[in-house]
Design a protein around this motif. Structure first.
Motif, mmCIF file in Angstrom:
data_model
loop_
_atom_site.group_PDB
_atom_site.id
_atom_site.type_symbol
_atom_site.label_atom_id
_atom_site.label_comp_id
_atom_site.label_asym_id
_atom_site.label_seq_id
_atom_site.Cartn_x
_atom_site.Cartn_y
_atom_site.Cartn_z
ATOM 1 N N VAL A 73 -2.849 6.894 0.623
ATOM 2 C CA VAL A 73 -3.475 5.587 0.375
ATOM 3 C C VAL A 73 -4.980 5.675 0.577
ATOM 4 C CG1 VAL A 73 -3.735 3.247 1.286
ATOM 5 C CG2 VAL A 73 -1.455 4.157 0.852
ATOM 6 N N VAL A 74 -5.397 6.190 1.721
ATOM 7 C CA VAL A 74 -6.826 6.273 2.028
ATOM 8 C C VAL A 74 -7.526 7.239 1.076
ATOM 9 C CG1 VAL A 74 -8.527 6.883 3.790
ATOM 10 C CG2 VAL A 74 -6.456 5.642 4.433
ATOM 11 N N GLU A 75 -6.889 8.354 0.776
ATOM 12 C CA GLU A 75 -7.468 9.318 -0.169
ATOM 13 C C GLU A 75 -7.715 8.667 -1.531
ATOM 14 O OE1 GLU A 75 -6.208 13.499 -2.411
ATOM 15 O OE2 GLU A 75 -5.092 12.827 -0.650
ATOM 16 N N THR A 76 -6.750 7.898 -2.021
ATOM 17 C CA THR A 76 -6.886 7.238 -3.326
ATOM 18 C C THR A 76 -7.950 6.149 -3.283
ATOM 19 O OG1 THR A 76 -4.536 7.652 -3.730
ATOM 20 C CG2 THR A 76 -5.632 6.077 -5.178
ATOM 21 N N LEU A 77 -8.025 5.414 -2.183
ATOM 22 C CA LEU A 77 -9.051 4.376 -2.036
ATOM 23 C C LEU A 77 -10.453 4.981 -2.084
ATOM 24 C CD1 LEU A 77 -7.508 2.134 0.781
ATOM 25 C CD2 LEU A 77 -7.882 1.464 -1.601
ATOM 26 N N ILE A 78 -10.620 6.134 -1.442
ATOM 27 C CA ILE A 78 -11.928 6.790 -1.431
ATOM 28 C C ILE A 78 -12.297 7.276 -2.833
ATOM 29 C CG2 ILE A 78 -13.230 8.767 -0.565
ATOM 30 C CD1 ILE A 78 -11.573 8.573 2.012
ATOM 31 N N LYS A 79 -11.363 7.973 -3.469
ATOM 32 C CA LYS A 79 -11.650 8.555 -4.777
ATOM 33 C C LYS A 79 -11.917 7.485 -5.837
ATOM 34 C CE LYS A 79 -9.056 12.901 -4.314
ATOM 35 N NZ LYS A 79 -7.887 13.681 -4.787
ATOM 36 N N ASN A 80 -11.283 6.322 -5.721
ATOM 37 C CA ASN A 80 -11.408 5.274 -6.741
ATOM 38 C C ASN A 80 -12.134 4.039 -6.212
ATOM 39 O OD1 ASN A 80 -9.525 6.375 -9.052
ATOM 40 N ND2 ASN A 80 -8.400 6.680 -7.139
ATOM 41 N N PHE A 132 0.831 -1.207 0.000
ATOM 42 C CA PHE A 132 0.000 0.000 0.000
ATOM 43 C C PHE A 132 0.867 1.259 0.000
ATOM 44 C CE2 PHE A 132 -3.310 -2.941 1.338
ATOM 45 C CZ PHE A 132 -4.453 -2.412 0.756
ATOM 46 N N ILE A 133 1.933 1.255 0.797
ATOM 47 C CA ILE A 133 2.831 2.400 0.827
ATOM 48 C C ILE A 133 3.519 2.580 -0.525
ATOM 49 C CG2 ILE A 133 4.932 3.342 1.866
ATOM 50 C CD1 ILE A 133 2.489 3.554 3.648
ATOM 51 N N GLU A 134 3.865 1.473 -1.167
ATOM 52 C CA GLU A 134 4.472 1.535 -2.503
ATOM 53 C C GLU A 134 3.550 2.248 -3.488
ATOM 54 O OE1 GLU A 134 5.685 -1.479 -6.183
ATOM 55 O OE2 GLU A 134 5.352 -2.302 -4.165
ATOM 56 N N SER A 135 2.265 1.975 -3.395
ATOM 57 C CA SER A 135 1.305 2.628 -4.306
ATOM 58 C C SER A 135 1.291 4.135 -4.092
ATOM 59 C CB SER A 135 -0.099 2.056 -4.099
ATOM 60 O OG SER A 135 -0.667 2.512 -2.882
ATOM 61 N N ALA A 136 1.403 4.572 -2.840
ATOM 62 C CA ALA A 136 1.372 6.003 -2.538
ATOM 63 C C ALA A 136 2.629 6.710 -3.034
ATOM 64 C CB ALA A 136 1.210 6.214 -1.036
ATOM 65 N N LYS A 137 3.711 5.987 -3.151
ATOM 66 C CA LYS A 137 4.961 6.580 -3.610
ATOM 67 C C LYS A 137 5.067 6.604 -5.131
ATOM 68 C CE LYS A 137 7.657 5.334 0.509
ATOM 69 N NZ LYS A 137 8.808 4.572 1.037
ATOM 70 N N THR A 138 4.119 5.977 -5.807
ATOM 71 C CA THR A 138 4.114 5.925 -7.273
ATOM 72 C C THR A 138 3.483 7.189 -7.826
ATOM 73 O OG1 THR A 138 3.919 3.511 -7.182
ATOM 74 C CG2 THR A 138 3.400 4.577 -9.284
ATOM 75 N N GLU A 193 -3.120 0.140 -10.166
ATOM 76 C CA GLU A 193 -2.782 -1.263 -10.388
ATOM 77 C C GLU A 193 -2.073 -1.858 -9.167
ATOM 78 O OE1 GLU A 193 -0.556 -1.026 -13.972
ATOM 79 O OE2 GLU A 193 -2.315 -0.794 -15.260
ATOM 80 N N ILE A 194 -1.185 -1.083 -8.550
ATOM 81 C CA ILE A 194 -0.494 -1.560 -7.353
ATOM 82 C C ILE A 194 -1.485 -1.697 -6.194
ATOM 83 C CG2 ILE A 194 1.283 -1.016 -5.642
ATOM 84 C CD1 ILE A 194 2.821 0.439 -7.850
ATOM 85 N N LEU A 195 -2.408 -0.748 -6.073
ATOM 86 C CA LEU A 195 -3.428 -0.828 -5.026
ATOM 87 C C LEU A 195 -4.306 -2.058 -5.208
ATOM 88 C CD1 LEU A 195 -4.822 2.753 -4.273
ATOM 89 C CD2 LEU A 195 -3.784 1.145 -2.674
ATOM 90 N N HIS A 196 -4.623 -2.361 -6.449
ATOM 91 C CA HIS A 196 -5.442 -3.529 -6.744
ATOM 92 C C HIS A 196 -4.750 -4.801 -6.274
ATOM 93 C CE1 HIS A 196 -7.373 -6.589 -9.421
ATOM 94 N NE2 HIS A 196 -8.442 -5.911 -9.054
ATOM 95 N N GLU A 197 -3.454 -4.879 -6.510
ATOM 96 C CA GLU A 197 -2.680 -6.035 -6.048
ATOM 97 C C GLU A 197 -2.604 -6.058 -4.521
ATOM 98 O OE1 GLU A 197 -1.484 -8.543 -7.928
ATOM 99 O OE2 GLU A 197 -2.594 -7.540 -9.551
ATOM 100 N N ALA A 198 -2.463 -4.883 -3.914
ATOM 101 C CA ALA A 198 -2.371 -4.815 -2.453
ATOM 102 C C ALA A 198 -3.668 -5.276 -1.795
ATOM 103 C CB ALA A 198 -2.046 -3.379 -2.028
ATOM 104 N N LEU A 199 -4.799 -4.915 -2.385
ATOM 105 C CA LEU A 199 -6.091 -5.323 -1.820
ATOM 106 C C LEU A 199 -6.256 -6.835 -1.831
ATOM 107 C CD1 LEU A 199 -8.414 -2.578 -3.362
ATOM 108 C CD2 LEU A 199 -7.906 -2.897 -0.937
ATOM 109 N N LYS A 200 -5.697 -7.487 -2.831
ATOM 110 C CA LYS A 200 -5.810 -8.941 -2.913
ATOM 111 C C LYS A 200 -4.954 -9.632 -1.859
ATOM 112 C CE LYS A 200 -5.038 -9.309 -7.432
ATOM 113 N NZ LYS A 200 -4.963 -9.919 -8.783
ATOM 114 N N MET A 201 -4.041 -8.904 -1.223
ATOM 115 C CA MET A 201 -3.214 -9.466 -0.157
ATOM 116 C C MET A 201 -3.942 -9.472 1.190
ATOM 117 S SD MET A 201 0.432 -7.634 -1.111
ATOM 118 C CE MET A 201 1.289 -8.402 0.263
ATOM 119 N N LEU A 202 -5.046 -8.727 1.289
ATOM 120 C CA LEU A 202 -5.766 -8.647 2.554
ATOM 121 C C LEU A 202 -6.637 -9.880 2.771
ATOM 122 C CD1 LEU A 202 -7.024 -4.935 2.493
ATOM 123 C CD2 LEU A 202 -5.062 -5.852 3.743
ATOM 124 N N PRO A 203 -6.804 -10.311 4.015
ATOM 125 C CA PRO A 203 -7.765 -11.388 4.308
ATOM 126 C C PRO A 203 -9.173 -10.935 3.936
ATOM 127 C CG PRO A 203 -6.301 -10.983 6.175
ATOM 128 C CD PRO A 203 -6.073 -9.865 5.209
#
Length: 276
Positions: free
Chosen positions: A264-271, A180-186, A194-204
């Motif tokens: 991270v949270v800002e991007t999750l909300i907007k998208n 998730f932090i990697e996505s924010a630095k992109t 795309e990185i956020l999408h992959e990060a979400l799939k890592m969550l239980p």
């Protein structure tokens, strides 16, 4: 002395010259609007090239985002939630989806107080927030958090934030945190999604389902920004450190990550409509 026919011909020629001037100036105006300095005989293809490149980049972005929506999504739980009552920190697990959202979903709580200024930013009275916590500890999903019991919406929002802060494992887990932090630095917006999408799939599943529900709610909060003054950025400031905690014990590293947590949270909300 010129004849009448010659004079008429001369006026016609002057009229033709004047009428042609606006047409000849159109390419010059277009070039000026595009901020370009081209020679007089440049090809029209060169003039339109920036517009073509812009259109192509926009189309590429739309395709990449559409692909994210068509890819594997977080599983949606269609069964009715059946919460097993534990304590406020327990949490209240649903036996069908292991959802974290304790009694809030079970009670069918609606998005109330959306026009309240400073929603989620303004703190409620701490003693009453503690009362809400004790009510869930005592009564579980039967706890009364209606407006008849607590008129101040900030008490309920305060209890929700407290719940997420008290989770022994954050909603965005330690394992998924670096992604998730990697996505924010992109810097590229499409690559970021795309990185956020992959990060979400890592969550239980329980974490991801809860995050989906929460982001949909926060997106509705931003739709009332004119009244509540809470943009996605402001909500990111509030919920970033609440939903994410750095796995390292290094205080300086954790402090440096706060701005990325907000992003991270800002991007999750907007998208939210694309990612979930």
């Amino acid at each position: 002395m010129p004849s009448k026919e010659c004079w008429s011909g001369h006026r016609a020629a002057r009229s033709a010259v004047h009428s042609a001037k606006p047409e000849s100036r159109q390419p010059d105006l277009l070039i000026a609007a595009l901020g370009m300095k081209l020679r007089a005989r440049k090809s029209s293809v060169t003039i339109w090239q920036p517009l073509k490149l812009f259109a192509y980049s926009q189309l590429t972005s739309l395709v990449r985002r559409a692909t994210l929506k068509e890819n594997e999504h977080i599983p949606k739980y269609e069964k009715i939630h059946n919460f097993k009552v534990h304590t406020f920190r327990g949490p209240h697990w649903c036996e069908y989806c292991a959802n974290f959202m304790w009694g809030l979903i079970a009670q069918g709580v609606k998005c109330a107080g959306l026009n309240s200024e400073g929603l989620y930013r303004v703190s409620g009275f701490s003693d009453l927030i503690e009362d809400v916590k004790m009510a869930f500890d005592r009564d579980g999903e039967k706890a009364d958090i209606s407006v008849n019991m607590y008129e101040d919406i900030n008490i309920i929002t305060g209890a929700l934030k407290l719940y997420f802060r008290d989770l022994p494992i954050p909603l965005i887990t330690y394992d998924a945190y670096p992604k998730f932090i990697e996505s924010a630095k992109t810097t590229d917006p499409d690559e970021q999604l795309e990185i956020l999408h992959e990060a979400l799939k890592m969550l239980p599943p329980a974490h991801c389902e809860t995050l989906r529900y929460l982001m949909a709610h926060l997106k509705r909060v931003t739709l009332h920004e004119k009244e509540n003054l809470m943009s996605a950025e402001n909500l990111g400031i509030v919920f970033g450190p609440t939903l994410m905690r750095a796995p390292e014990l290094d205080a300086m590293a954790a402090l440096n990550d706060i701005r990325y947590q907000r992003l991270v949270v800002e991007t999750l909300i907007k998208n939210e409509d694309i990612l979930f």
